[in-house]
Write a protein that holds these residues in place. Sequence first.
Motif, mmCIF file in Angstrom:
data_model
loop_
_atom_site.group_PDB
_atom_site.id
_atom_site.type_symbol
_atom_site.label_atom_id
_atom_site.label_comp_id
_atom_site.label_asym_id
_atom_site.label_seq_id
_atom_site.Cartn_x
_atom_site.Cartn_y
_atom_site.Cartn_z
ATOM 1 N N GLN A 121 0.836 -1.200 0.000
ATOM 2 C CA GLN A 121 0.000 0.000 0.000
ATOM 3 C C GLN A 121 0.873 1.253 0.000
ATOM 4 O OE1 GLN A 121 -3.208 0.197 -0.311
ATOM 5 N NE2 GLN A 121 -3.567 2.352 0.148
ATOM 6 N N GLY A 122 1.931 1.238 0.803
ATOM 7 C CA GLY A 122 2.843 2.378 0.817
ATOM 8 C C GLY A 122 3.538 2.575 -0.520
ATOM 9 N N ILE A 123 3.920 1.458 -1.171
ATOM 10 C CA ILE A 123 4.580 1.557 -2.476
ATOM 11 C C ILE A 123 3.625 2.135 -3.510
ATOM 12 C CG2 ILE A 123 5.581 0.207 -4.360
ATOM 13 C CD1 ILE A 123 6.614 -1.736 -2.190
ATOM 14 N N ARG A 124 2.352 1.704 -3.453
ATOM 15 C CA ARG A 124 1.369 2.231 -4.412
ATOM 16 C C ARG A 124 1.151 3.729 -4.237
ATOM 17 N NH1 ARG A 124 -0.873 -2.889 -3.351
ATOM 18 N NH2 ARG A 124 -2.108 -2.093 -1.607
ATOM 19 N N GLU A 125 1.292 4.209 -3.012
ATOM 20 C CA GLU A 125 1.058 5.630 -2.763
ATOM 21 C C GLU A 125 2.286 6.489 -3.060
ATOM 22 O OE1 GLU A 125 -0.810 6.667 0.883
ATOM 23 O OE2 GLU A 125 -2.141 4.923 0.905
ATOM 24 N N GLN A 126 3.473 5.891 -2.959
ATOM 25 C CA GLN A 126 4.701 6.654 -3.212
ATOM 26 C C GLN A 126 5.607 5.879 -4.169
ATOM 27 O OE1 GLN A 126 5.274 9.704 -2.128
ATOM 28 N NE2 GLN A 126 3.476 9.851 -0.807
ATOM 29 N N PRO A 127 5.154 5.603 -5.390
ATOM 30 C CA PRO A 127 5.973 4.774 -6.300
ATOM 31 C C PRO A 127 7.268 5.440 -6.723
ATOM 32 C CG PRO A 127 4.085 5.717 -7.475
ATOM 33 C CD PRO A 127 3.892 6.028 -6.016
ATOM 34 N N GLY A 128 7.243 6.756 -6.909
ATOM 35 C CA GLY A 128 8.448 7.448 -7.360
ATOM 36 C C GLY A 128 9.567 7.370 -6.352
ATOM 37 N N LEU A 129 9.263 7.677 -5.101
ATOM 38 C CA LEU A 129 10.287 7.636 -4.057
ATOM 39 C C LEU A 129 10.770 6.207 -3.821
ATOM 40 C CD1 LEU A 129 8.801 10.211 -1.518
ATOM 41 C CD2 LEU A 129 10.813 10.489 -2.962
#
Length: 658
Positions: free
Chosen positions: A19-27
């Motif tokens: 879920q965190g990766i989906r929300e901050q894919p660029g970082l």
Amino acid sequence: MANRTSRDVLLRGLWVLGQGIREQPGLFTVGVGGSVVFGLLTIASAYVVGAIVGEVVVPSIESGRVETSLLGAGAAALLAVSVVKVVGIFGRRLGAGFMQYRLQASYRRRVTRRYLDLPMSWHQRHPTGTLLSNANSDVEATWFPVAPLPFAVGTVVMLVTAIAALFATDWVLALVGLAVFPALFALNVVYSRRMAPRQVRAQQLRAEVSGIAHESFDGALVVKTMGREAQETARFAGRAVELRDALISVGRLRGLFDPLLETLPSLGTLAVLLVGAARLRQGAVSVADLVSVAFLFTVLAFPVRAIGWVLAELPRSVAGWDRVRHVLTATGEMPYGDTELPAAATPASLVFDRVWFSYRPPVAAPATADQPAGTDQPAAPAPADQSVDPTAVTAPGTDGALPPVLRDVSFTVPAGRTVALVGPTGAGKSTIAALAARLVDPTAGRVMLDEVELPRLTAGSLARTVSLVAQVPFAFDDTVRANVTLDRPGLTDEVAWSALRLAEADGFVAALDDGLDTVVGERGTTLSGGQRQRLTLARALAGQPRLLVLDDATSAVDPRVEAAILAALRNSEIATSILIVAYRRATIALADEVVYLDQGRVVDHGTHQQLLARCPGYNDLVTAYEQAEAERERTRSGTGTDDGDPGGGPARAAEVVA
């Protein structure tokens, strides 16, 4: 069961990280990219070191002289590898750090926004300390594994590449690596499984300790005046000791597994040297190959630990996520409509039409795929036009609701009129005030403003039309100006002073050292009780509401000041209707109509004089109030207590009499 629980924690923890990766894919991409660069260059450094040993060091020892050019080339190669590794470390930490802090900030905002959206009935069922923990430590715990996550993902790439490099170097040494790496993963899985319940318990205790501390600090006046310092200290110490023991248990387990996790790569290095020495004698590998492989095992120890860090923190992350999700998915919100009331400066009318209301205790619903255990499920109110017996809806023992607080209440506050609510303690007066401001919705029946049911109004229209001044005044730790205007558009200093004059507060504010710029302290601690009440009344009046609801809002104010406030309101240019919970005879007498409540029902209504003449219960209650007020006045005259006495007020005296 234990295996299934551990597997569930692992899968749920990975879902949270996803879920965190989906929300901050660029970082995440930046962090993983830096980690991959670091991992590949770590492998490269092992082979560079092996090449230097095999091509520079060994020949120099055999020949007895150093080739300066070869030594310089080796140093340059090591420097180049190190510089690129530094770039990788920078990208990894930058991406992971920004990702973690952005997620924490985002979810703190979401939790806080959700708190503001949920109705007061939901907040009343949840301790403040727990809510603070949800927005702070639980959010931090949820996203704590994000920091080592890119490192761990990059480490997986590094391990795959390292194993491929080992097979390319020598298949026997590669088999040694294949024996060590699975052992590391297995040890990490066992570590995570044993750590899970300890982390969950520690996270729960953090919230409990926060809750007890907040309650003790918030109730400092009671604690001090009742001499409960030792007991509150002991209560806090008990939970703090439990938290300490839980954290020690976490640390003890970490202290047991950390050396094992450090030892395995070292044992792998030793095994490589033993097997590699035999292979070297057989001529299967060169000195450079053996040094590269041994050095590779040495430098892999730290990156592999990143996988263990992620796995070890997953239980804590899942525990934090469950507590945060409990807030984000909580039900019970009160949706608003799309009807706008006119903003014209005319008083509003208020109608209670056969209103029933019951407070409901928290309900722990069974866990489902879309809803964690413990999510509140308050019952929906019966439609206003549904022909049902409200006693069947709210009767105790049928659906878990508490006994009805209001029973078939009907009355009207005509536009521009003042209506007083009078009744003994527990009659439902404050509940009516909360319903009028739509802090809660009725179980059955309708509450209407200008013939529009409150749920059909927009939030902005309701806030502009109705202002509630509660029993307990609340002031922000800010200036007088900020407390009165609340940064609402168009509320100038002139408007603030006008509101303060209506609330009979301009005198004491002008006497303050900095006037409107005076900071009143947390909850207005630098002001007396009566001053805080008048300040909060001025806050409500500054918005020029069309309906003003006063829930015993002047209990700490001198009767003469209260009479002056009400007289000023009746004669002011603010076009407002007034619903007031009243105790004093002088205040009640100023109302155009009185609604007498008892046990949640409207017993009678009419003018003050009419009720005195025909309603014995009302007569007895008002007389008791008057006697209690007279006694309080005599006491104040003897002690010199002013209207700022926070412990006074006719409501308190009336509770004793009634």
